[in-house]
Design a protein around this motif. Sequence first.
Motif, PDB file in Angstrom:
ATOM      1  N   LEU A  58     -22.306  56.750  16.992  1.00 52.07           N
ATOM      2  CA  LEU A  58     -22.682  58.511  17.090  1.00 52.07           C
ATOM      3  C   LEU A  58     -23.683  58.815  19.426  1.00 52.07           C
ATOM      4  O   LEU A  58     -23.723  59.792  19.486  1.00 52.07           O
ATOM      5  N   GLY A  59     -23.269  57.732  20.322  1.00 58.21           N
ATOM      6  CA  GLY A  59     -23.923  57.735  21.347  1.00 58.21           C
ATOM      7  C   GLY A  59     -25.331  57.123  21.618  1.00 58.21           C
ATOM      8  O   GLY A  59     -25.539  58.160  22.812  1.00 58.21           O
ATOM      9  N   PHE A  60     -25.853  56.856  20.784  1.00 55.10           N
ATOM     10  CA  PHE A  60     -27.557  57.443  20.694  1.00 55.10           C
ATOM     11  C   PHE A  60     -28.288  55.668  22.044  1.00 55.10           C
ATOM     12  O   PHE A  60     -28.857  55.775  22.587  1.00 55.10           O
ATOM     13  N   VAL A  61     -26.688  54.856  21.742  1.00 58.10           N
ATOM     14  CA  VAL A  61     -26.688  53.139  22.376  1.00 58.10           C
ATOM     15  C   VAL A  61     -25.683  53.401  23.418  1.00 58.10           C
ATOM     16  O   VAL A  61     -24.386  53.478  22.399  1.00 58.10           O
ATOM     17  N   PRO A  62     -25.146  52.777  24.596  1.00 60.72           N
ATOM     18  CA  PRO A  62     -23.963  52.743  24.662  1.00 60.72           C
ATOM     19  C   PRO A  62     -22.870  51.978  24.419  1.00 60.72           C
ATOM     20  O   PRO A  62     -23.346  50.726  23.847  1.00 60.72           O
ATOM     21  N   CYS A  63     -21.832  52.215  23.958  1.00 59.66           N
ATOM     22  CA  CYS A  63     -20.464  51.073  24.100  1.00 59.66           C
ATOM     23  C   CYS A  63     -20.495  49.897  24.904  1.00 59.66           C
ATOM     24  O   CYS A  63     -19.964  50.795  25.681  1.00 59.66           O
ATOM     25  N   GLU A  64     -19.838  49.421  24.855  1.00 62.54           N
ATOM     26  CA  GLU A  64     -19.519  48.638  25.329  1.00 62.54           C
ATOM     27  C   GLU A  64     -18.033  48.915  25.907  1.00 62.54           C
ATOM     28  O   GLU A  64     -17.732  49.107  26.929  1.00 62.54           O
ATOM     29  N   SER A  65     -17.092  48.361  24.419  1.00 58.55           N
ATOM     30  CA  SER A  65     -15.667  49.376  24.639  1.00 58.55           C
ATOM     31  C   SER A  65     -15.394  49.848  22.982  1.00 58.55           C
ATOM     32  O   SER A  65     -16.373  49.695  22.330  1.00 58.55           O
ATOM     33  N   GLY A  66     -14.554  50.369  23.091  1.00 60.90           N
ATOM     34  CA  GLY A  66     -14.628  51.079  21.356  1.00 60.90           C
ATOM     35  C   GLY A  66     -14.282  52.036  22.037  1.00 60.90           C
ATOM     36  O   GLY A  66     -14.333  53.153  22.542  1.00 60.90           O
TER      37      GLY A  66
END
Lengths: 268, 341
Positions: A58-66
């Motif tokens: 949901l974008g509340f914490v940054p995804c490293e990749s994906g």
Amino acid sequence: MDSNKQTCSHLFDARGINVCLGGRRVVHEVDLALRSGELFGIVGANGSGKSTLLRGVLGFVPCESGEVRFRGEDFSSYSGRERAREIGYLPQDAECGWPIAAERVVMLGRLPFLAPWGGPAEEDVRSVASAMASVDVAGLARRPVTQLSGGERLRVLLARALAGNPALLFADEPSSGLDPYHQLQLMELFRGHVHANGATVVVVLHNLALASRFCDRLLLLNEGRTVACGPPGEVLQPGHLQSAYGIEAKILESGGQRAVIPWRRVEK
Amino acid sequence: MTVPKENRDSRRGSVSVPLGLSVLVVFSAVLSLSIGAVWLSPAEVLRWFFTPGEPMGVAVRELRLPRTVLALLVGGGLGIAGAALQGYTRNPLADSGLLGINGGAALGAVLVLYTGLLRGAAFTLAIPLGGLAGAAAATFLIAWLAGKVRSIQTLILAGVAVSALTAALTSLVLNFSPNPFATQEIVFWLLGSVADRSWEHIGFAGPFIAVGAAVILACGRGLQALTLGEDTAASLGISLGRLRLGIIAGCALVVGPATAAAGAIGFVGLVVPHILRPLVRYDPAKLLVASALGGALLLLWADILVRLIPVEQELKLGVLTALLGAPFFLWLIFRLRRLYP
């Protein structure tokens, strides 16, 4: 782009999600592909990355990749407001900072629909009333949320998440503070929301009996990795339960439904 | 059904609180113009205002009116900034000084006083401009820290650190102050006052405060959503980064110039949102306008009291607000125990 066949059938499609928290990778290469009109459960032991997966996609914490796609489009191409109109989110340990009346808390769920600087319209008031009725809290409308019991407060906050009538609802461990009656009511409500509105509900659960009985599909996580994903019968099989939870379970069958009851601890 | 009725009720409530406060503000402003060495009736105030040349007209236009307007501006600014920061941190104990911006403004002004007194050079806006520079420096420091860390809790701690640093540096300046007169000048300035300020002060601080207040008002929806926590606010379409930027920038634009123009005035930003919160039914967005009006009202009355209390050395505004504010703070702590068990 070239995966049109997949994206057509999936409402929400997250692929190869990796999330780091505090320098430690908490979610490893997890896929979360959601169809329209399903009740999808995410299960796994404490610290297996269930909440972080939700917060990551949901974008509340940054995804490293994906890569995350919603309705076939890149998720980042949606504005915050566009997302909010279609996707609801009920966090774990949901809180309310001020002693606001329950009804006004539920109205916060209509924020993405309000005109800038405008007040609530007829439709907003109606949505709030029906969301509150659906979780049995209409009678609490004027009570300050901070004075409600844990279960009442949770249901008010759930009504808040339902007030936007989201096509996709993520609920993070909503059942953990509820008594058995309201746990069943919650799962029936989710199923009703799925059937009546063709919506998709993703629910993080600790209660395997509820997960196996009510969910169409499950994702089982262990230490941030996918153990299995599919129908509850396939996912909650003895080998998986042992490796992911370190438990052995009994299966209860009644009226064509199966419920998994945790029975005793075993070596992982 | 009961729901639409409740909705009508809440709308009526949200109009009547600002309306009632506005009426009180207007009434108090007229009173503030009336009192002084010579008491004037409202009609006399009007007549003197439009009478050119006469000493009494000059007193109304150049002394009483700027003083009253500045009290309104500064009080309103501190009130809205306090409400914004309490809403943003979801902490009823936050106040307009939380980010250390007023500390920076005080330090800048004190530095000007210190160096200016040394050289014997001073012009009207030297102190406010020094305050503004100090506030800007503190703002950049806090904004830089806020960019590094994303949680609201850490922003609070950073604000405490900036406040402590500016307070220590201000003490350092006092420590090195060349003579008792300079020390007294600095201390008196720090106590806060709207006396003997000119239209230049208002022309300087007013636009900043107005823009800052507008920026804060635009954050109202974000503050409402934040009631339910950061993740939920984000899920409701609020950009947390933009909200944080708006709160920091808005409060800096309001608190910096207000402190630069009137000195360090405490407790307005803490007390006012607190008193008014139940009246707006704990809505952090509606609290903003209400607190601006309430802050203006409180500071206006504090300034009226300062002029009415017969003491040899005029009581400073910051002293009075702290004298009223500190006991209130204690009462608050006891009340909070019941409200948030």
